[in-house]
Write an enzyme that holds these catalytic residues in place. Sequence first.
Site, short mmCIF file in Angstrom:
data_model
loop_
_atom_site.label_atom_id
_atom_site.label_comp_id
_atom_site.label_asym_id
_atom_site.label_seq_id
_atom_site.Cartn_x
_atom_site.Cartn_y
_atom_site.Cartn_z
N LEU A 92 12.95 44.39 12.91
CA LEU A 92 11.83 44.08 12.38
C LEU A 92 10.91 44.45 13.61
O LEU A 92 11.00 44.40 14.75
CB LEU A 92 11.72 42.34 12.58
CG LEU A 92 12.40 41.68 11.53
CD1 LEU A 92 12.12 40.25 11.62
CD2 LEU A 92 12.10 41.98 10.02
N ASP A 93 9.88 45.12 13.19
CA ASP A 93 8.98 45.79 14.09
C ASP A 93 8.39 44.72 14.91
O ASP A 93 8.15 43.54 14.82
CB ASP A 93 7.94 46.47 13.26
CG ASP A 93 8.13 47.61 12.45
OD1 ASP A 93 9.36 48.42 12.77
OD2 ASP A 93 7.61 48.14 11.59
N LYS A 94 7.68 45.33 16.17
CA LYS A 94 7.28 44.43 17.18
C LYS A 94 6.14 43.33 16.49
O LYS A 94 6.04 42.44 16.80
CB LYS A 94 6.59 45.18 18.37
CG LYS A 94 6.11 44.29 19.51
CD LYS A 94 5.59 45.37 20.54
CE LYS A 94 5.03 44.65 21.81
NZ LYS A 94 4.72 45.53 22.74
N THR A 121 6.07 42.39 13.35
CA THR A 121 6.51 41.76 12.16
C THR A 121 7.19 40.61 12.57
O THR A 121 7.77 40.41 13.72
CB THR A 121 7.45 42.72 11.58
OG1 THR A 121 6.93 43.79 11.04
CG2 THR A 121 7.97 41.97 10.17
N HIS A 146 10.61 51.70 8.58
CA HIS A 146 9.30 51.20 8.13
C HIS A 146 9.14 51.02 6.71
O HIS A 146 7.92 51.49 6.25
CB HIS A 146 8.27 52.16 8.80
CG HIS A 146 8.40 52.08 10.34
ND1 HIS A 146 8.33 50.95 11.20
CD2 HIS A 146 8.16 53.00 11.36
CE1 HIS A 146 8.26 51.17 12.22
NE2 HIS A 146 8.18 52.35 12.42
#
Length: 468
Positions: A100-102, A104, A182
């Site tokens: 999970l992105d920073k 998110t 992404h």
Amino acid sequence: MRLDKFLCEAGAGSRSEVKQLLKKGVVTVNGMVEKAADKKVEETDRISLRGRELSYAKFRYYLLHKPAGLITATEDKYAPTVMGLLQGMDTRGLFPVGRLDKDTEGLLLLTNDGALAHRLLSPGKHVDKRYLVRTRQPLSEEALRQLSEGVDIGDEKATLPAKVKRLADTEIELTIREGRFHQVKRMLSAVGNEVVYLKRLSIGSLQLPKDLAPGCFRELTKEELSRLKECGQPKAQEGTGTGNMQKAENPLKKRISSFEAIIFDLDGTLVDSMWMWEKIDVEYLERFGIALPCGLQNAIEGMSFSETAAYFKERFQLTDSLDTIKADWNEMAGDKYRNEVPFKEKAPEFLEHCKKLGIKLGIATSNSKTLVESAAEALSLRRYFSCVMTACEVNKGKPAPDIYLAVAKELGVSPEKCLVFEDILPGIQAGKNAGMQVCAVEDAYSADIREEKCRLADFFIESYEELL
């Protein structure tokens, strides 16, 4: 199981710490002090440390509500990671399932069960991932239709159809069955919008509990784990909101019979084993009080087993000999190959198909001969392959072409009549450097470089089923 391994798995300490505990005589087996690290123990044995009986848990599973601002990684040199939330816990061997992105938020599964992780992440399994998405601009009905049918996000093909539920003008629930780099953000960009907030609500059957606050975690319940392990099982037919999607036939399928020989890499290509190597590196370096440095896996990618051992010895100033380092790795990985590493989806069926076509089959791997033999025995590989060779035998790792050229020579087939299956860039480059055609294989471990793999290789598959 060896006693020292049991103690490590039960959270008593690292291998070196466990050896010291045994020497001190604070470990008992069925009431008797035991100091032999290699003593074999059974599930029925009562094993205690300083009077406290230990229970063996081979795998651990934690559900975490990830907040924004943390990196999804086991360690990062420049930013805090999600592992820092597990204060007071023994986190050795645990890793996040997917990224999970920073910025998110949402559901994140942490485990040491690599096989389950790869089953959930494998593109061929099509496990649902559901997200709450807020966008900068209102979403039109046309945009929702495009998302539900699949959009071009710049890879070699459009995304699979998604499930879309409108919640507000700028808010939707989006369910996807892939895990491209992404992907959600790129999907919304493809329809002329921008994601301003993203939260994962579920993966497969596992839901983010409403009463689990951001930054908090808990163990999975038995029911949650049982249902999660059923995810990714094949279904008779997959439907979508816009009708059944017919997947185009892979162009390689009709060309398989034109090759006289097919040469396979092993880890990540033929078997689902890439998950275990970082775990082994973490455990091994812990023996010397060294934390796994960022970028280590990238630095050693493609190296032969012997080259990797030499790299470790020099970089970490290890006093152990190269033979000792390799023997330790063989011991740590051998058990996983024998008990935990499965074939890639439909790989055995494809190998049988190739044998019926009269195609010669070989393996060219950067792994050690000892571990290849462990995998060969566990998965009965010898019945498929007439040649199995390691990069150590040619003294060069990938992307050098030597290993592939050596296998082709052993099979008695000229390079231009060979097809290579590979999952990482150095391996793909090695096949190309050998003058062979190459098919890139999808693997969760290298999902973030999928576009580069497709660009470099001649063909690409998510599953061997595409070639049957």
